[in-house]
Enzyme design. Structure first.
Site, PDB file in Angstrom:
ATOM      1  N   TRP A 101       0.822  -1.218   0.000  1.00 49.94           N
ATOM      2  CA  TRP A 101       0.000   0.000   0.000  1.00 49.94           C
ATOM      3  C   TRP A 101       0.851   1.262   0.000  1.00 49.94           C
ATOM      4  CZ3 TRP A 101      -4.309  -0.841  -2.072  1.00 49.94           C
ATOM      5  CH2 TRP A 101      -4.964  -2.046  -1.868  1.00 49.94           C
ATOM      6  N   ASP A 171      -1.573   6.564   6.283  1.00 45.22           N
ATOM      7  CA  ASP A 171      -2.697   5.746   5.835  1.00 45.22           C
ATOM      8  C   ASP A 171      -2.993   4.772   6.978  1.00 45.22           C
ATOM      9  OD1 ASP A 171      -4.364   3.817   4.765  1.00 45.22           O
ATOM     10  OD2 ASP A 171      -3.106   3.373   3.023  1.00 45.22           O
ATOM     11  N   LYS A 195     -12.916  -1.513   6.590  1.00 46.77           N
ATOM     12  CA  LYS A 195     -12.300  -2.564   7.386  1.00 46.77           C
ATOM     13  C   LYS A 195     -12.800  -2.501   8.831  1.00 46.77           C
ATOM     14  CE  LYS A 195      -8.558  -1.869   4.272  1.00 46.77           C
ATOM     15  NZ  LYS A 195      -8.615  -3.081   3.462  1.00 46.77           N
TER      16      LYS A 195
HETATM   17  C1  LIG Z   1      -3.669   0.099   4.005  1.00 53.53           C
HETATM   18  C2  LIG Z   1      -4.550   0.253   2.805  1.00 53.53           C
HETATM   19  N1  LIG Z   1      -4.485   1.394   2.106  1.00 53.53           N
HETATM   20  C3  LIG Z   1      -5.256   1.586   1.019  1.00 53.53           C
HETATM   21  C4  LIG Z   1      -6.147   0.633   0.581  1.00 53.53           C
HETATM   22  C5  LIG Z   1      -6.982   0.891  -0.647  1.00 53.53           C
HETATM   23  O1  LIG Z   1      -8.249   1.242  -0.240  1.00 53.53           O
HETATM   24  P1  LIG Z   1      -9.442   1.523  -1.248  1.00 53.53           P
HETATM   25  O2  LIG Z   1      -9.812   0.218  -1.859  1.00 53.53           O
HETATM   26  O3  LIG Z   1     -10.502   2.086  -0.354  1.00 53.53           O
HETATM   27  O4  LIG Z   1      -8.980   2.500  -2.251  1.00 53.53           O
HETATM   28  C6  LIG Z   1      -6.262  -0.568   1.292  1.00 53.53           C
HETATM   29  C7  LIG Z   1      -7.236  -1.586   0.830  1.00 53.53           C
HETATM   30  O5  LIG Z   1      -7.322  -2.696   1.191  1.00 53.53           O
HETATM   31  C8  LIG Z   1      -5.430  -0.758   2.425  1.00 53.53           C
HETATM   32  O6  LIG Z   1      -5.486  -1.908   3.119  1.00 53.53           O
END
Ligand SMILES: Cc1ncc(COP(=O)(O)O)c(C=O)c1O
Length: 360
Positions: A101, A171, A195
């Site tokens: 991520w 994040d 989540k």
């Molecule tokens: C730590 C993290 N950041 C970003 C995301 C991406 O999120 P989204 O699907 O809401 O764009 C995720 C998705 O699983 C994630 O676990």
């Protein structure tokens, strides 16, 4: 009706009490004669829903006055672009790449300016968090970026980097509201809610006032300018109304169980149950470095692809679902977010014991 233990990394389990409350409100929200799904986002009822949600979130995290709270669309991924667009005024930012991520966010930031990778754990297949004490950051960077809990690899920062006057951006998607946080340590915190907090479709951004600029990078779409959304109180266009309403119910649920300290205590107990079992097991092994283990996402393997596949298949028969690891790493992953009851982790450990006896 049967509810299963859903170990999905997200969208994930929500508290049953919240789902029941939403069910009771479905046809007639508090005498309005309609569902929240059918309601104008400019109505008095929705105004109360979003304002109460913001206040409850402020109470839960003790968010200081000089931070704005935004309920937006576009997921956490859209923020990978919105952050550099809004914050990269000197066109320079430092990124710690500790998993998929943060790597994605880093790649996106490079489209907008000079993004520097100041540390990476890719050499160890992202099984650890780089040592933040050993790092030096660019003093002229616009921000330092971390993914505080890497969902796929199950690692988390137990200590934040000291970034001096450079704002820290985090994040927190896969650990949002799982434990207390000192918001004042950050310039900006963001996370998708699917989540720990609500249904997919809402991303929450908590941003310090001085980072809400009237002049972000010139091509920044109006809708992605934090200033636009701050001024409109997240109502610049139609927000994800129903999702925000569910987030609000989850905030009330969290307050009802005693807030984030109580939640953290439950989460530690649940995670310990699973890690303690893994640490003594002769078949299963946790893949993240011990010091960096996440309370929320627990990846583990048997060492055999065939046994991993059999485990995932047989788990279903015990009402244990979505336990397969991310497609990029294989094995298993138990996501044990806030709404996963202790009984779910107990059921998982009991099944792991049984499986180990049969296959050791
Ligand atoms: C730590 C993290 N950041 C970003 C995301 C991406 O999120 P989204 O699907 O809401 O764009 C995720 C998705 O699983 C994630 O676990």
């Amino acid at each position: 009706m049967k509810r299963v233990f859903n170990f999905s990394a997200g969208p994930a389990m929500l508290p049953e009490e919240v789902l029941r409350e939403a069910q009771a409100d479905m046809l007639d929200y508090k005498g309005s004669g309609m569902s929240v799904m059918e309601m104008s986002h400019r109505s008095a009822e929705f105004k109360e829903i979003i304002e109460t949600a913001e206040q409850d979130l402020r109470d839960l995290l003790s968010i200081p006055e000089n931070y704005q709270v935004l309920f937006l669309q576009g997921g956490a991924t859209q923020q990978f672009a919105a952050i550099p667009m809004n914050l990269m005024r000197k066109k320079k930012a430092d990124y710690i790449v500790s998993g998929s991520w943060s790597k994605k966010a880093f790649k996106e930031a490079k489209l907008y300016g000079e993004a520097n990778c100041v540390a990476s754990s890719e050499d160890g297949n992202f099984s650890y968090i780089p040592d933040v004490d050993a790092l030096t950051f660019n003093e002229d960077a616009d921000y330092v970026y971390i993914c505080q809990n890497e969902t796929i690899y199950g690692t988390t920062y137990h200590k934040l980097p000291e970034t001096g006057d450079v704002p820290l951006v985090a994040d927190v998607s896969s650990m949002f509201l799982s434990e207390p946080m000192d918001v004042s340590r950050y310039g900006l915190i963001f996370g998708g809610v699917q989540k720990n907090i609500g249904p997919a479709g809402v991303v929450i951004v908590i941003v310090r006032d001085d980072l809400v600029h009237d002049d972000p990078l010139p091509f920044t779409p109006t809708i992605m300018r934090y200033a636009t959304q701050v001024e409109a109180k997240s109502l610049s266009n139609t927000p994800p109304c129903y999702g925000i309403y569910i987030c609000g119910l989850v905030f009330k649920w969290l307050k009802g169980i005693g807030g984030l300290a109580a939640m953290q205590k439950r989460n530690i107990e649940k995670a310990n149950l699973l890690y303690d079992f893994l640490d003594q097991s002769e078949l299963f092994r946790a893949t993240a470095r011990k010091e960096d283990r996440s309370l929320m996402n627990v990846p583990f393997v048997t060492g055999s692809d065939e046994l991993d596949a059999l485990f995932v298949k047989e788990a279903k028969g015990h009402d244990i679902v979505s336990i397969k690891g991310h497609r990029s790493v294989g094995g298993m992953r138990a996501s044990i977010y806030n709404a996963m009851p202790r009984e779910g982790v107990e059921a998982l450990v009991a099944f792991m014991e049984e499986f180990e006896k049969a296959h050791r």
